[in-house]
Design a protein around this motif. Structure first.
Motif, PDB file in Angstrom:
ATOM      1  N   ARG A 253       0.849  -1.185   0.000  1.00 62.89           N
ATOM      2  CA  ARG A 253       0.000   0.000   0.000  1.00 62.89           C
ATOM      3  C   ARG A 253       0.887   1.238   0.000  1.00 62.89           C
ATOM      4  O   ARG A 253       2.082   1.164   0.278  1.00 62.89           O
ATOM      5  CB  ARG A 253      -0.926   0.027   1.224  1.00 62.89           C
ATOM      6  CG  ARG A 253      -0.169   0.019   2.549  1.00 62.89           C
ATOM      7  CD  ARG A 253      -1.117  -0.041   3.731  1.00 62.89           C
ATOM      8  NE  ARG A 253      -0.398  -0.100   4.994  1.00 62.89           N
ATOM      9  CZ  ARG A 253       0.017   0.965   5.659  1.00 62.89           C
ATOM     10  NH1 ARG A 253      -0.199   2.177   5.155  1.00 62.89           N
ATOM     11  NH2 ARG A 253       0.660   0.842   6.808  1.00 62.89           N
ATOM     12  N   THR A 254       0.271   2.348  -0.298  1.00 62.96           N
ATOM     13  CA  THR A 254       0.984   3.619  -0.273  1.00 62.96           C
ATOM     14  C   THR A 254       1.026   4.146   1.152  1.00 62.96           C
ATOM     15  O   THR A 254       0.000   4.220   1.820  1.00 62.96           O
ATOM     16  CB  THR A 254       0.284   4.644  -1.180  1.00 62.96           C
ATOM     17  OG1 THR A 254       0.194   4.101  -2.498  1.00 62.96           O
ATOM     18  CG2 THR A 254       1.064   5.937  -1.235  1.00 62.96           C
ATOM     19  N   GLY A 255       2.203   4.518   1.619  1.00 64.71           N
ATOM     20  CA  GLY A 255       2.332   5.049   2.973  1.00 64.71           C
ATOM     21  C   GLY A 255       1.885   6.497   3.065  1.00 64.71           C
ATOM     22  O   GLY A 255       1.634   7.170   2.058  1.00 64.71           O
ATOM     23  N   ASP A 281      -0.968  12.160  -3.244  1.00 58.33           N
ATOM     24  CA  ASP A 281      -1.325  11.840  -4.626  1.00 58.33           C
ATOM     25  C   ASP A 281      -0.097  11.392  -5.410  1.00 58.33           C
ATOM     26  O   ASP A 281      -0.148  10.429  -6.178  1.00 58.33           O
ATOM     27  CB  ASP A 281      -1.955  13.070  -5.285  1.00 58.33           C
ATOM     28  CG  ASP A 281      -2.355  12.809  -6.725  1.00 58.33           C
ATOM     29  OD1 ASP A 281      -3.397  12.176  -6.943  1.00 58.33           O
ATOM     30  OD2 ASP A 281      -1.609  13.235  -7.632  1.00 58.33           O
ATOM     31  N   ALA A 282       1.030  12.072  -5.213  1.00 60.60           N
ATOM     32  CA  ALA A 282       2.256  11.690  -5.917  1.00 60.60           C
ATOM     33  C   ALA A 282       2.719  10.294  -5.513  1.00 60.60           C
ATOM     34  O   ALA A 282       3.174   9.506  -6.347  1.00 60.60           O
ATOM     35  CB  ALA A 282       3.352  12.720  -5.646  1.00 60.60           C
ATOM     36  N   TRP A 308      -4.514  21.995 -16.309  1.00 59.31           N
ATOM     37  CA  TRP A 308      -5.943  21.867 -16.068  1.00 59.31           C
ATOM     38  C   TRP A 308      -6.352  20.396 -15.954  1.00 59.31           C
ATOM     39  O   TRP A 308      -7.117  20.022 -15.061  1.00 59.31           O
ATOM     40  CB  TRP A 308      -6.705  22.560 -17.190  1.00 59.31           C
ATOM     41  CG  TRP A 308      -8.165  22.219 -17.281  1.00 59.31           C
ATOM     42  CD1 TRP A 308      -8.807  21.638 -18.324  1.00 59.31           C
ATOM     43  CD2 TRP A 308      -9.177  22.460 -16.287  1.00 59.31           C
ATOM     44  NE1 TRP A 308     -10.154  21.485 -18.052  1.00 59.31           N
ATOM     45  CE2 TRP A 308     -10.413  21.984 -16.795  1.00 59.31           C
ATOM     46  CE3 TRP A 308      -9.166  23.007 -15.011  1.00 59.31           C
ATOM     47  CZ2 TRP A 308     -11.601  22.056 -16.095  1.00 59.31           C
ATOM     48  CZ3 TRP A 308     -10.361  23.078 -14.291  1.00 59.31           C
ATOM     49  CH2 TRP A 308     -11.559  22.612 -14.838  1.00 59.31           C
ATOM     50  N   GLN A 309      -5.841  19.539 -16.832  1.00 55.17           N
ATOM     51  CA  GLN A 309      -6.177  18.121 -16.755  1.00 55.17           C
ATOM     52  C   GLN A 309      -5.733  17.519 -15.427  1.00 55.17           C
ATOM     53  O   GLN A 309      -6.460  16.723 -14.820  1.00 55.17           O
ATOM     54  CB  GLN A 309      -5.529  17.371 -17.921  1.00 55.17           C
ATOM     55  CG  GLN A 309      -6.124  17.682 -19.288  1.00 55.17           C
ATOM     56  CD  GLN A 309      -5.287  17.106 -20.417  1.00 55.17           C
ATOM     57  OE1 GLN A 309      -4.097  16.796 -20.242  1.00 55.17           O
ATOM     58  NE2 GLN A 309      -5.897  16.966 -21.592  1.00 55.17           N
ATOM     59  N   ASP A 310      -4.549  17.895 -14.965  1.00 57.62           N
ATOM     60  CA  ASP A 310      -4.066  17.352 -13.701  1.00 57.62           C
ATOM     61  C   ASP A 310      -4.899  17.863 -12.537  1.00 57.62           C
ATOM     62  O   ASP A 310      -5.149  17.133 -11.572  1.00 57.62           O
ATOM     63  CB  ASP A 310      -2.592  17.725 -13.510  1.00 57.62           C
ATOM     64  CG  ASP A 310      -1.897  16.800 -12.526  1.00 57.62           C
ATOM     65  OD1 ASP A 310      -2.135  15.582 -12.575  1.00 57.62           O
ATOM     66  OD2 ASP A 310      -1.122  17.311 -11.687  1.00 57.62           O
ATOM     67  N   LYS A 317     -10.081  12.638  -7.633  1.00 50.47           N
ATOM     68  CA  LYS A 317      -9.537  11.698  -6.659  1.00 50.47           C
ATOM     69  C   LYS A 317      -9.808  12.144  -5.230  1.00 50.47           C
ATOM     70  O   LYS A 317      -9.938  11.318  -4.321  1.00 50.47           O
ATOM     71  CB  LYS A 317      -8.025  11.561  -6.883  1.00 50.47           C
ATOM     72  CG  LYS A 317      -7.347  10.526  -6.015  1.00 50.47           C
ATOM     73  CD  LYS A 317      -7.808   9.129  -6.366  1.00 50.47           C
ATOM     74  CE  LYS A 317      -7.076   8.082  -5.533  1.00 50.47           C
ATOM     75  NZ  LYS A 317      -7.578   6.729  -5.808  1.00 50.47           N
ATOM     76  N   HIS A 318      -9.900  13.452  -5.000  1.00 51.12           N
ATOM     77  CA  HIS A 318     -10.072  13.997  -3.650  1.00 51.12           C
ATOM     78  C   HIS A 318     -11.305  14.907  -3.636  1.00 51.12           C
ATOM     79  O   HIS A 318     -11.185  16.125  -3.782  1.00 51.12           O
ATOM     80  CB  HIS A 318      -8.834  14.781  -3.226  1.00 51.12           C
ATOM     81  CG  HIS A 318      -7.573  13.982  -3.274  1.00 51.12           C
ATOM     82  ND1 HIS A 318      -7.187  13.115  -2.274  1.00 51.12           N
ATOM     83  CD2 HIS A 318      -6.605  13.905  -4.226  1.00 51.12           C
ATOM     84  CE1 HIS A 318      -6.048  12.549  -2.606  1.00 51.12           C
ATOM     85  NE2 HIS A 318      -5.674  13.003  -3.774  1.00 51.12           N
TER      86      HIS A 318
END
Length: 445
Positions: A253-255, A281-282, A308-310, A317-318
């Motif tokens: 998993r991501t920490g 996110d990164a 803009w896309q990012d 996502k959030h």
């Protein structure tokens, strides 16, 4: 505005910072929370400074169930995310006074003078004699109740709140395993201390040697040429190097990213919560890219996103209200415009976002084929009448529309409050997409 330069003290903190992984849950653990006497001294200082034993109890429960994330230690502070009742972890930190240079001199002198103290520290042990020697020198190494200053981003006024207490208890477990963490919080890193102790021992040995040496002045020594490996031999040895190690394993998993301290005001233009969201996110994107790279049939790397896309990707996502509103403000869009873009993104990423924002004229042959498919495949005879404009086909008499994307798929749209919104997944077959679009309208009506 150019960024403010970092001070020498800030640079030192960044160089000495250490981040420790979270402890696994220990729900069945009972009795003392720690196993060493110095860990218990830390717990005693925490419990003496607390004004509410109930918050301490809840803090122990949080710590035992693994609610405390990665702990980042710098001189004077330890920080970590603590998962509470809301989805986003709280940002918790604990401040402890650092020792000044004079206090470090008084502390290191008795340590350097006794080899057993150094050996014990290297073995991750802290003998009581070491602490007693430093107390005799006028330096308190272990904190008192007045030395601990917890802070948390939660609205609780408790001192400490249950999240701050959870971090304090986890720090005690960390000190159990590595007493050098206490020395780092007091201002000096492990390697920095060992180098200083080695320097003091060398100076002490040199002083003794000088005292016993002859009073005569030694004759100057002739400098010798430096020794080493010729470059030709060094490069030739590269042929014998072992093969490179295999790729790293994929984390389960991501920490959590390191938590930024809350008691010190942020620099102008820096939003700690937004920065923490970007860091999380990164980390998640990095894990996905590593998973793709380790796969046997690794896909090509994703195309670079525009700013803009990012922003739309992060908003999708959030979806928290504060993050969403901050992204809308920073991109110069209204909340409704960003919500439209997010809904489109969830239906197809960059391709779906382009369908929302761009109109273009498809090849006439493509449109002719689409009309033929509608006439052939429509189950109830003649398909609904469509009014065409560029790549957009509106159902006459209904607030429904199909949009043809450059990816060859048909995207369903519906009118809501006077604006066209994406309302479903795209399909490469126009008849299937239109039938699903009209069925969806009939259900909603």
């Amino acid at each position: 505005m150019s960024p403010r330069p970092t001070t020498p003290n800030q640079r030192t903190q960044e160089q000495l910072a250490r981040t420790f992984p979270p402890f696994p849950p220990a729900p069945g653990r009972r009795g003392s929370f720690v196993s060493t006497w110095w860990g218990q001294a830390w717990v005693s200082a925490l419990e003496e400074c607390s004004l509410d034993s109930g918050r301490l109890t809840r803090g122990r429960t949080y710590a035992r169930r693994g609610s405390v994330g990665e702990m980042t230690v710098v001189p004077g502070r330890i920080s970590a995310p603590v998962q509470g009742s809301r989805p986003r972890p709280y940002r918790v930190s604990l401040a402890i006074p650092v020792l000044n240079d004079a206090e470090w001199d008084r502390l290191l002198d008795p340590v350097a003078g006794r080899a057993g103290h150094i050996a014990a520290l290297l073995d991750h042990d802290m003998p009581t004699e070491l602490v007693q020697d430093t107390l005799k020198a006028g330096v308190r190494l272990l904190p008192s109740a007045n030395d601990l200053e917890p802070s948390c981003s939660c609205p609780d006024w408790g001192y400490p709140c249950k999240h701050g207490a959870a971090l304090c208890y986890q720090v005690a477990r960390l000190l159990d395993e590595d007493p050098f963490v206490l020395l780092l919080m007091r201002g000096r890193g492990e390697q920095q201390l060992l180098d200083e102790l080695a320097r003091r021992n060398a100076a002490r040995a040199a002083s003794k040697a000088a005292a016993s040496a002859s009073a005569s002045v030694p004759s100057p020594r002739t400098p010798t040429a430096p020794t080493g490996t010729p470059a030709r031999e060094a490069f030739a040895a590269r042929a014998d190097l072992p093969p490179l190690p295999g790729p790293p394993p994929l984390p389960e998993r991501t920490g959590h990213p390191p938590v930024f301290a809350t008691s010190r005001p942020a620099e102008p233009g820096i939003d700690p919560e937004a920065l923490q969201t970007l860091a999380a996110d990164a980390a998640e994107r990095a894990r996905r890219q590593l998973a793709a790279a380790l796969a046997d049939d690794a896909p090509p790397p994703p195309a670079d996103l525009t700013e803009w896309q990012d922003a739309v990707r992060i908003a999708a996502k959030h979806p928290q209200t504060e993050v969403f509103a901050r992204i809308a403000e920073s991109t110069g869009r209204t909340l409704s415009e960003l919500a439209q873009a997010v809904r489109a993104w969830r239906h197809g990423g960059t391709a779906a976002l382009a369908v929302l924002e761009d109109s273009w004229t498809p090849d006439p042959a493509v449109l002719a084929r689409a009309r033929a498919l509608l006439a052939e495949d429509w189950a109830d005879g003649r398909p609904p009448q469509l009014r065409a404009w560029r790549n957009r086909f509106t159902v006459v008499g209904r607030d429904r529309q199909l949009r043809y994307g450059r990816d060859g798929r048909w995207y369903p749209y519906g009118k809501e409050d006077g604006a066209w919104w994406p309302i479903g997944q795209p399909d490469p077959d126009p008849a299937t997409a239109l039938a699903a679009l009209l069925v969806l309208q009939d259900r909603r009506s």
